[in-house]
Design a protein around this motif. Sequence first.
Motif, PDB file in Angstrom:
ATOM      1  N   TRP A   1       0.841  -1.204   0.000  1.00  0.00           N
ATOM      2  CA  TRP A   1       0.000   0.000   0.000  1.00  0.00           C
ATOM      3  C   TRP A   1       0.871   1.247   0.000  1.00  0.00           C
ATOM      4  O   TRP A   1       0.646   2.181  -0.738  1.00  0.00           O
ATOM      5  N   ILE A   2       1.839   1.240   0.922  1.00  0.00           N
ATOM      6  CA  ILE A   2       2.700   2.420   1.065  1.00  0.00           C
ATOM      7  C   ILE A   2       3.565   2.563  -0.191  1.00  0.00           C
ATOM      8  O   ILE A   2       3.660   3.638  -0.771  1.00  0.00           O
ATOM      9  N   GLU A   3       4.177   1.454  -0.605  1.00  0.00           N
ATOM     10  CA  GLU A   3       5.086   1.516  -1.751  1.00  0.00           C
ATOM     11  C   GLU A   3       4.393   2.002  -3.015  1.00  0.00           C
ATOM     12  O   GLU A   3       4.910   2.854  -3.740  1.00  0.00           O
ATOM     13  N   VAL A   4       3.219   1.455  -3.297  1.00  0.00           N
ATOM     14  CA  VAL A   4       2.521   1.807  -4.538  1.00  0.00           C
ATOM     15  C   VAL A   4       2.206   3.300  -4.555  1.00  0.00           C
ATOM     16  O   VAL A   4       2.342   3.966  -5.579  1.00  0.00           O
ATOM     17  N   GLY A   5       1.811   3.849  -3.376  1.00  0.00           N
ATOM     18  CA  GLY A   5       1.535   5.285  -3.292  1.00  0.00           C
ATOM     19  C   GLY A   5       2.774   6.114  -3.592  1.00  0.00           C
ATOM     20  O   GLY A   5       2.713   7.103  -4.337  1.00  0.00           O
ATOM     21  N   VAL A   6       3.902   5.704  -3.028  1.00  0.00           N
ATOM     22  CA  VAL A   6       5.134   6.458  -3.235  1.00  0.00           C
ATOM     23  C   VAL A   6       5.589   6.339  -4.693  1.00  0.00           C
ATOM     24  O   VAL A   6       5.994   7.327  -5.317  1.00  0.00           O
TER      25      VAL A   6
ATOM     26  N   TRP B   1       0.721 -14.006  -9.548  1.00  0.00           N
ATOM     27  CA  TRP B   1       1.828 -13.066  -9.545  1.00  0.00           C
ATOM     28  C   TRP B   1       1.379 -11.744 -10.136  1.00  0.00           C
ATOM     29  O   TRP B   1       0.716 -11.735 -11.177  1.00  0.00           O
ATOM     30  N   CYS B   2       1.725 -10.642  -9.458  1.00  0.00           N
ATOM     31  CA  CYS B   2       1.437  -9.335 -10.059  1.00  0.00           C
ATOM     32  C   CYS B   2       2.676  -8.889 -10.817  1.00  0.00           C
ATOM     33  O   CYS B   2       3.721  -8.633 -10.204  1.00  0.00           O
TER      34      CYS B   2
ATOM     35  N   ILE C   1       1.309 -13.176  -4.999  1.00  0.00           N
ATOM     36  CA  ILE C   1       0.148 -12.721  -4.228  1.00  0.00           C
ATOM     37  C   ILE C   1      -0.323 -13.935  -3.450  1.00  0.00           C
ATOM     38  O   ILE C   1      -0.492 -15.003  -4.029  1.00  0.00           O
ATOM     39  N   SER C   2      -0.531 -13.769  -2.155  1.00  0.00           N
ATOM     40  CA  SER C   2      -0.863 -14.967  -1.397  1.00  0.00           C
ATOM     41  C   SER C   2      -2.371 -15.179  -1.356  1.00  0.00           C
ATOM     42  O   SER C   2      -3.160 -14.315  -1.730  1.00  0.00           O
TER      43      SER C   2
ATOM     44  N   GLU D   1      -7.197  -9.817 -10.318  1.00  0.00           N
ATOM     45  CA  GLU D   1      -6.233  -8.747 -10.509  1.00  0.00           C
ATOM     46  C   GLU D   1      -5.565  -8.430  -9.175  1.00  0.00           C
ATOM     47  O   GLU D   1      -6.005  -8.870  -8.122  1.00  0.00           O
ATOM     48  N   CYS D   2      -4.478  -7.662  -9.250  1.00  0.00           N
ATOM     49  CA  CYS D   2      -3.728  -7.320  -8.043  1.00  0.00           C
ATOM     50  C   CYS D   2      -4.572  -6.390  -7.175  1.00  0.00           C
ATOM     51  O   CYS D   2      -5.120  -5.400  -7.656  1.00  0.00           O
ATOM     52  N   TRP D   3      -4.714  -6.708  -5.909  1.00  0.00           N
ATOM     53  CA  TRP D   3      -5.573  -5.914  -5.022  1.00  0.00           C
ATOM     54  C   TRP D   3      -4.988  -4.537  -4.739  1.00  0.00           C
ATOM     55  O   TRP D   3      -5.686  -3.644  -4.288  1.00  0.00           O
ATOM     56  N   ARG D   4      -3.697  -4.363  -5.021  1.00  0.00           N
ATOM     57  CA  ARG D   4      -3.096  -3.050  -4.777  1.00  0.00           C
ATOM     58  C   ARG D   4      -3.143  -2.171  -6.007  1.00  0.00           C
ATOM     59  O   ARG D   4      -3.507  -1.010  -5.935  1.00  0.00           O
TER      60      ARG D   4
END
Length: 1008
Positions: free
Chosen positions: A96-101, A186-187, A194-195, A384-387
């Motif tokens: 969550w944090i990484e994707v935002g940055v 995998w994303c 992705i687990s 799809e990737c949840w993030r």
Amino acid sequence: MREPVFQTLPTVPDHPALEEEVLETWEREGTFEKLREQNAGGPRFSFFDGPVTANRFSLGVHTAWGRTLKDVFQRYKALQGFHQRYQNGFDCQGLWIEVGVEHELGLNSKREIEEYGLEAFARKCREVVVRSSEALTRGSIRLGQWMDWGKDYFTFSDTNIEYVWRMLKVVHERGWLYLGHRSTEWCPRCGTSISQHELIGSYVDRADPSLYVRFPLVDRSGESLVVWTTTPWTLPANVAAAVNPGERYGRRANGEWVAAARYPDETFAETKPGAELVGWRYRGPFDELAPDVDHRVIPWDDVSMDDGTGVVHIAPGCGAEDFDLSRVHDLPVLMPVDESGRFYDEYGWLHGLSTVEAAEQIIGDLGEKDILVEAGLHEHRYPECWRCHTPLIFRIADDWFISVLDLRKQMLDANAAVEWTPEYMGKRMDDWLHNMGDWNISRRRYYGLPLPFYPCACGHLNVIGSRAELESRAVSGLDQLEELRRPWIDRVPVRCAECGEAVERIKEVGDVWLDAGIVPFSTLGWQNEHWVEQGYATGAARGLTTADLPDHAYWEQWFPADWVSEMREQIRLWFYSQLFMSVVLTGRPPFQRVLGYEKMLDEAGREMHASWGNTIPAEEAFGRMGADVMRWQYCAQPPNQNLLFGFGPAEQIKKEFLTFWESVRFFIIYANIAEFRPSFGALDHWLLERTRAFVRDAEAGYEAYMTVDVVRGFVAYLDDLSNWYIRRSRRRFWNGEPEALATLWFALVQTLRVMSPILPFVTDRLWRDLVLDGPESVHLARWPEVAEPDRALLDEIADVRRVVTLAHQARATSGLKLRQPLRRLVVEGAIGAAAHADEIGDEVRVKDVAFDHVDAELKVKPNLPVLGPRLGKELRDVQQALVAGDFEELDGGRFRAAGHVLGSDEVLVERGGREGFAVASADGVTVALDTSLDDELLLEGRGYDLIRLVNSMRRDEGYELTDRIVLTVPEAESELIERHGDWIKDEVLATEIRIDGDVSIAKAAGRE
Ligand SMILES: [Zn+2]
Ligand SMILES: [Zn+2]
């Protein structure tokens, strides 16, 4: 003139302004601190806050819902005198944090992050957490949430990380940790697997390419297999084609083999059982690119006859089932794409293309080779990737897992001891525990918990369990170790415990649910020898919190939690990860009770999405409806249903609340006139009992963690208070009767105490207005201890109110004005009300109320839209029977007619009275109102008309409630005045009535 005892209230509350004032008062007076001091010696009630992800820069109304529930029950327990912890938590690491940055910096891949530099990236991520935690704190305070702000836990603290390390070391020592080589979702954008628990709910509708492709058979010239696929990018990794050995396959005239069952309209040149196709060899679609592979047909019982051609393309490097088949049939595993989902260099002209980009090219190439039968689009559900919402692919990856084989039973047992509200959520947890696979804990990312695994070439896996252990075994790099975090931690190799060689850490970080799940241990000082002041503020959390690291004795006192509460989706996330770690470390569940709740939608029932323009920032809601109204909306929601949140429902709530506000306002007006000073003393019997019942019922609602019951009880109580007690006692208030005022004051004040957890602002404001010499804040006032109410009396009055409501209904059907007195009311049922005949007569303006049999005619008609479709032709018979009155009344509002039982929703029922009577009935009570009028009644009716007119003139003239008047009425009313003059004088506070001209009023000289 004396100062009024109570400050008068505005007619309508300005919630936002009132709340800002109350916040200032709490701050100035230190109300929360006083409350905690007051309860310091009380019994303990332990609550753990589930961390909110610190990646948003304003509080959302979704988050405000959960925060409200947490605050309501902490406030309720505080009123009950419980000593509590109020530690708020922030989740600070992970995607969550990484994707935002990444988004903020315009980075699009892991390569770009690495080029940007991991140190700078880590600092950016921390900045986001700092900014977000400040904003979330501001929003939560505005919501009225009382927490120990400033002593929050941040999951990226070194302390938190060390606790996870310790848990992982225990897992390793028990032999549950392993490196798995398996096919995983995998994303490609995030470059990580992705687990399982992240996959639920991530399926969306998508249109993907749909290809039919020919695989030419090697030993059967001119013949081929036809396969179907929706993932063109997997074709270069094809190694086999699977057929169902039990189905028949047919050869078309053009040599194509397909399952006969899939093409029932076609005729085939020959057919064979699938088993006979097994072993045939074919040329792969991309033999020129892929390594030399011997492609052949394999048997697979699961080949479906519901879609495709009945021949399935198998690429073990790109699918879970394919990978399993490769183990059974010893097939090679080709993995064509790298972590970012791009083709490896050895795939020739495909190299560097993403799986999506490659699709076009592959379709073109298959066409040129003349092995493409057909290409189109296929609509299906796809994860799809949840993030980041990128469609997932399958990859074979080496991931770290914790085996759940030994843990499953223990976790199920632990969950069996937990009390879940609503109950079905506990079942969901059981289902999840029954079905969960091994926990994939590794992520190939950057800003996360560094997994402390150091596999050595000698075969030994070193797992570091603490910072101290890291320091004692480090070979180098300690001097630059700012935080237990990439990149710094990666520069600290350790010595292998087995062979003494220097070994490096694996690059992976941990699943964020490790960070959140360890909280019941890391924040409470589990197995920590000495209490460390501000000891939680380590690593990235330094400077952000002053939280201590307590000692083990403290953990013993506060573990497990008496209660936790989060959204339903947390079952497989936070509730699960906490349970997991707690079972590993203690064998016990970490919480005893859970309140879960469903989703929030907009008021029209749609999901809220920024792109649909229907999200509501909490800031906007605070400004437009106010926090109390938001909290009411949250608390009025049954937790087993989705909450439809919005400004429309807020308006409705404001109206409902206004009844209470007006009751207080009414009290203040008359209390000031009477110069009444409140004291605990004389009480009106019924309202006292009714208030007791309300307090008791609300207590039961809070104890069951069902705020909806408290809100419903409040609304019902308000109706009794305002529409019965106050209305019935108006004259007593006009006369300033101290008993009435004292009773109302008592009722209002108890209500404030009961509702203060849910409506903390407005209740505190009104408390301060009403309570002159008690605790300064309602929140310091303690829960009211009341005796069991007299339920028999309450039932009696409930019957009275039922009769009155029915009598009003009957009057409404007769078209007679409410003011017109009537002769007689007959009541059947509601026998408890018999002792209150005078009160009922007074209330419904009837001279005589009798409890007797009501001679009413019952008319039953079919509800055609419902009954028609069910009965069809037989409807006629039923209809005739009903018209003829040939039916039988059954219980529950049902009827029997012409041999059919008709449900209460299938008929329309009218009860008509005898000529001259208006009848109404419900729930076994029937009333009949005699509607005949005589001169006497008509004259009295005119008296009521006059009183009403004069009182509205008084208001229009702005007279005080106590002003006496001289009333003038026309000659035509002289009979009325002669007969009813004293009564009218009394009602309008007239000292004199003059007969002359039109109706007019003037202030009388002096007070009588
Ligand atoms: Zn992603
Ligand atoms: Zn070694």
